[in-house]
Design an enzyme around this catalytic site. Structure first.
Site, PDB file in Angstrom:
ATOM      1  N   THR A 157       0.826  -1.204   0.000  1.00 12.54           N
ATOM      2  CA  THR A 157       0.000   0.000   0.000  1.00 12.54           C
ATOM      3  C   THR A 157       0.865   1.260   0.000  1.00 12.54           C
ATOM      4  O   THR A 157       0.551   2.250  -0.651  1.00 12.54           O
ATOM      5  CB  THR A 157      -0.938   0.007   1.216  1.00 12.54           C
ATOM      6  OG1 THR A 157      -1.792  -1.117   1.137  1.00 12.54           O
ATOM      7  CG2 THR A 157      -1.793   1.267   1.225  1.00 12.54           C
ATOM      8  N   HIS A 162       2.784   5.895  -2.746  1.00 11.95           N
ATOM      9  CA  HIS A 162       3.965   6.670  -3.129  1.00 11.95           C
ATOM     10  C   HIS A 162       3.939   6.984  -4.617  1.00 11.95           C
ATOM     11  O   HIS A 162       4.126   8.136  -5.032  1.00 11.95           O
ATOM     12  CB  HIS A 162       5.229   5.871  -2.788  1.00 11.95           C
ATOM     13  CG  HIS A 162       6.484   6.435  -3.372  1.00 11.95           C
ATOM     14  ND1 HIS A 162       7.292   7.316  -2.683  1.00 11.95           N
ATOM     15  CD2 HIS A 162       7.075   6.244  -4.580  1.00 11.95           C
ATOM     16  CE1 HIS A 162       8.323   7.647  -3.450  1.00 11.95           C
ATOM     17  NE2 HIS A 162       8.216   7.010  -4.623  1.00 11.95           N
ATOM     18  N   GLU A 163       3.712   5.956  -5.416  1.00 15.47           N
ATOM     19  CA  GLU A 163       3.681   6.156  -6.863  1.00 15.47           C
ATOM     20  C   GLU A 163       2.543   7.097  -7.264  1.00 15.47           C
ATOM     21  O   GLU A 163       2.678   7.904  -8.172  1.00 15.47           O
ATOM     22  CB  GLU A 163       3.541   4.810  -7.566  1.00 15.47           C
ATOM     23  CG  GLU A 163       4.702   3.849  -7.333  1.00 15.47           C
ATOM     24  CD  GLU A 163       6.061   4.426  -7.673  1.00 15.47           C
ATOM     25  OE1 GLU A 163       6.122   5.412  -8.422  1.00 15.47           O
ATOM     26  OE2 GLU A 163       7.056   3.898  -7.184  1.00 15.47           O
ATOM     27  N   HIS A 166       3.304  10.729  -7.190  1.00 19.51           N
ATOM     28  CA  HIS A 166       3.956  11.322  -8.359  1.00 19.51           C
ATOM     29  C   HIS A 166       2.913  11.901  -9.313  1.00 19.51           C
ATOM     30  O   HIS A 166       3.100  12.966  -9.894  1.00 19.51           O
ATOM     31  CB  HIS A 166       4.779  10.269  -9.091  1.00 19.51           C
ATOM     32  CG  HIS A 166       6.007   9.853  -8.346  1.00 19.51           C
ATOM     33  ND1 HIS A 166       6.948  10.750  -7.918  1.00 19.51           N
ATOM     34  CD2 HIS A 166       6.443   8.637  -7.958  1.00 19.51           C
ATOM     35  CE1 HIS A 166       7.917  10.094  -7.298  1.00 19.51           C
ATOM     36  NE2 HIS A 166       7.633   8.817  -7.304  1.00 19.51           N
ATOM     37  N   ASP A 172      10.342  12.389  -5.786  1.00 20.00           N
ATOM     38  CA  ASP A 172      10.962  11.483  -4.815  1.00 20.00           C
ATOM     39  C   ASP A 172      11.855  12.277  -3.870  1.00 20.00           C
ATOM     40  O   ASP A 172      12.435  13.300  -4.233  1.00 20.00           O
ATOM     41  CB  ASP A 172      11.839  10.460  -5.539  1.00 20.00           C
ATOM     42  CG  ASP A 172      11.027   9.361  -6.179  1.00 20.00           C
ATOM     43  OD1 ASP A 172      10.045   8.915  -5.574  1.00 20.00           O
ATOM     44  OD2 ASP A 172      11.374   8.943  -7.294  1.00 20.00           O
TER      45      ASP A 172
END
Length: 226
Positions: A157, A162-163, A166, A172
């Site tokens: 998760t 995190h992705e 973006h 990052d």
């Protein structure tokens, strides 16, 4: 940077069965385009200045897509809705939904919703030695790829959230602490936090207040000239 999903509890994220994460019988292959030369990976070894520029282009393309839809169908809703497709990542559908829920509960100027058509971006799944990542051709077009093995090693998760960060405009920051979602795999596999911190939440709200307004003004001007 390699992109990941955040929002399920550690037990759920790490408790995905091997049968699920080693892949279903028919796994959707990631598209050949965008070119994967510009990737935003989950682990520190993947980051670069070019990736940061690609992240910005990906984010701006998503904002443009959403703005053009709003211009074509005006709405009084304050929050902007970004639509995603999870059709090609069936094994991660629950993590993707959790990631969307986490972001929706964390920010007020943008929300994520699944759509069967007309999505602004898509998730894919499969096996890749580079792990999970957000891929872009450097001109905005892109998608999120979720790697089976990496999602067994790290909290699934968190990787997904995190992705997704973006897509919402965040770069990052691998040197950050576990409490910072965009530190990704920097803190190591023991980090299971899938939530953005206050600075990350504030930045996303700012981007989708100011950046989206500029994109919407441009889309409305373009529509009026037709």
């Amino acid at each position: 940077m390699r992109i990941s999903l955040p929002l399920l509890s550690t037990a759920v994220g790490l408790g995905l069965t091997a049968a699920v994460l080693t892949g279903p019988a028919a796994t959707a292959a990631a598209p050949q385009e965008p070119v994967r030369g510009a990737q935003l990976g989950y682990e520190p070894s993947a980051g670069s200045g070019e990736d940061a520029a690609a992240n910005r282009a990906f984010f701006e393309a998503v904002i443009k897509s959403v703005a053009e839809k709003r211009a074509a169908n005006p709405t009084s809703a304050a929050a902007v809705t970004v639509y995603y497709s999870a059709t090609n990542a069936p094994s991660f559908r629950s993590q993707i939904a959790s990631s969307a829920q986490i972001w929706n509960s964390s920010v007020s100027n943008v929300r994520l919703a699944e759509s069967s058509s007309g999505a602004d971006f898509a998730y894919y799944e499969g096996n890749d030695p580079r792990g999970s990542y957000a891929s872009t051709n450097g001109h905005g077009s892109g998608y999120i790829f979720l790697d089976y093995q990496q999602n067994q090693q790290y909290n699934s998760t968190r990787v997904t959230a995190h992705e997704t960060g973006h897509v919402l405009g965040l770069p990052d920051h691998y040197s950050g602490p576990c409490s910072e979602l965009m530190s990704g795999g920097g803190p190591g596999p023991s980090c299971t936090n899938p939530y953005p911190n206050s600075a990350e939440r504030s930045r996303v709200n700012q981007l989708w207040a100011n950046g989206f307004k500029a994109a919407l003004d441009k889309a409305l001007e373009k529509a009026s000239q037709r």
